[in-house]
Design an enzyme around this catalytic site. Structure first.
Site, short mmCIF file in Angstrom:
data_model
loop_
_atom_site.label_atom_id
_atom_site.label_comp_id
_atom_site.label_asym_id
_atom_site.label_seq_id
_atom_site.Cartn_x
_atom_site.Cartn_y
_atom_site.Cartn_z
N THR A 187 0.87 -1.18 0.00
CA THR A 187 0.00 0.00 0.00
C THR A 187 0.90 1.23 0.00
OG1 THR A 187 -0.10 -0.04 2.43
CG2 THR A 187 -1.87 -1.17 1.24
N SER A 318 14.40 -2.59 -27.24
CA SER A 318 15.27 -1.44 -27.37
C SER A 318 16.10 -1.52 -28.63
CB SER A 318 16.20 -1.34 -26.16
OG SER A 318 17.16 -0.30 -26.32
#
Length: 468
Positions: A187, A318
């Site tokens: 959280t 990439s």
């Protein structure tokens, strides 16, 4: 190229002899060269127009307003249009002025000229069948356009509904598959308490299913139409009984629970159903984007991130870093969601801007809703097939992160009290000593008690604690 001459209230124009459209469509092509996208881009909308025109012709035939020799070729022409035979004749730009009149006239002219052709007459013989006097009989753009729009939205929503149901099922399946993978929940991006990876994916399935249920409700709302309202809801230029009959016939043609609105003046001026649908698409997008961002976080790394799950590799990531693979599917879905959220604002403003007895901004509403439904449906299919179904869990990595976290000491609070548990955690962090050692040194808990209390498998549901 040969031409025929047509006229309207503004004068005469030459129309290509081979064209099924007529002079009003030609004017719209000249006036609204905006997006470069013809309305036929959304073929279900054209099919919906054909269904409405067919229902109107059959209702007028039954009521004695159209002679059989006129109604029958119109009905057949509507079938041809709905079958996609004349899609290339619907050329009006998706964005136009006139509350959709250009699209309605495009449909009237194409259906009229196809009907004339079926009768063996030349296109443009409007003395035999007329686009307005016959094809548009008992109608106005103001009831035809929104009725066709609602039908098309239901048909496109059915595609999205299926995609969401399949995504929901795939997420439930992953929930079962990962039910024994214990990991650390987070959280505020900080360690929280143990959870299973399966519980997270099941929660995703539940949140998607909520919108499946809401979409089914909105589809029912869209089936309430204002056909028979004509211009403003009074039914002017139609005969008694026409509206209800046309709606009944339209329900049979489309196999949808079409019903006429109880108040046609309200139904003609209000765009609330479009706002409701658009808002639901935004809500779904917000949820899906959240899920996709979670997937990117949980798969991050693989060596310096969380790396709790593996997303299926789709393409090299990439042009400079060899071996890099990016989470391209969640990235794509999130971008689609941003587009839909923006579209919702356009629909909201267009619906709000309706004035008095008509909202003239149906074209921009339809364009944004069609785009949102289309891209979201395709994105959801892609997310399921090219990402969710191929996700695997890294059991060992999840366990490693769990064991290395102080988040599990949350379970100490019911046993020794919150303040004492907080002191233990702080001392363990500062001294770099194991929590069990700190507890034992302070006489709060033995190692055996600690291991029993903080067994992660016993921290996944409510349990009874023995106070110390």
């Amino acid at each position: 190229m040969t031409y025929r001459t047509e006229h309207d209230s503004l004068g005469e124009r030459k129309v290509p002899e081979s064209a099924y459209y007529g002079i009003q469509t030609l004017r719209a092509l000249e006036n609204f060269d905006v997006t470069g996208l013809p309305v036929s881009q959304y073929n279900k909308f054209i099919q919906a127009f054909a269904a409405v025109k067919k229902a109107a012709a059959l209702a007028n035939l039954e009521l004695g307003e159209l002679a059989p020799e006129v109604a029958e070729p119109i009905v057949q022409a509507c079938k041809d249009v709905r079958g996609g035979l004349l899609d290339d004749q619907f050329l009006v730009d998706v964005i136009q002025g006139g509350a959709g009149t250009s699209v309605n006239m495009n449909a009237n002219e194409v259906i009229c000229n196809r009907a004339l052709e079926l009768m063996g007459h030349a296109k443009g013989r409007y003395d035999i069948i007329h686009p307005l006097n016959h094809v548009n009989l008992s109608q106005s753009t103001n009831d035809v356009y929104p009725t066709a729009l609602r039908i098309a939205l239901v048909w496109y929503s059915k595609d999205l509904l299926l995609a969401l149901q399949e995504l929901r099922d795939a997420l439930y399946e992953k929930g079962e598959q990962f039910s024994n993978v214990i990991k650390m929940a987070r959280t505020q991006l900080q360690d929280a308490v143990p959870i299973t990876l399966g519980a997270e994916f099941t929660a995703y399935a539940v949140t998607v299913n909520e919108d499946v249920e809401r979409l089914e409700e909105v589809m029912k709302l869209l089936c309430e139409v204002n056909l028979g309202a004509t211009a403003v809801g009074t039914g002017i230029n139609s005969v008694p009984g026409y509206g209800a009959l046309a709606c009944s016939i339209l329900a049979d043609i489309t196999d949808l629970p079409i019903k006429q609105s109880a108040n046609l003046v309200e139904a003609t001026s209000d765009a609330g159903a479009y706002v409701t649908l658009s808002g639901l698409l935004k809500r779904t997008s917000v949820k899906l984007s959240k899920i996709c961002n979670d997937l990117r976080l949980m798969s991050s790394g693989p060596f310096t991130g969380l790396h709790e799950i593996n997303l299926p590799p789709m393409q090299p990531g990439s042009s400079i870093m060899p071996g890099k693979v990016n989470p391209v599917i969640p990235e794509m879905v999130t971008q689609v969601c941003y587009q839909i959220i923006g579209n919702d604002m356009t629909v909201t403003m267009a619906a709000e801007a309706g004035q008095l007895e008509l909202n003239v901004f149906g074209p921009i509403i339809s364009f944004n809703l069609f785009q949102s439904l289309g891209v979201l449906t395709r994105a959801v299919h892609t997310l399921r097939k090219r990402c969710i179904e191929g996700i695997t869990a890294n059991h060992e990595r999840c366990l490693e992160l769990l064991k290395g976290s102080l988040g599990v000491v949350t379970a100490l609070a019911p046993a020794i009290g919150y303040e004492a548990a907080a002191r233990v955690v702080k001392e363990a962090q500062e001294s770099k000593k194991p929590v069990a050692e700190v507890l034992d040194a302070q006489g709060l808990m033995t190692a055996e008690e600690y291991n029993e209390l903080l067994d992660p498998s016993k921290m996944l549901a409510p349990r009874q604690f023995r106070k110390r």
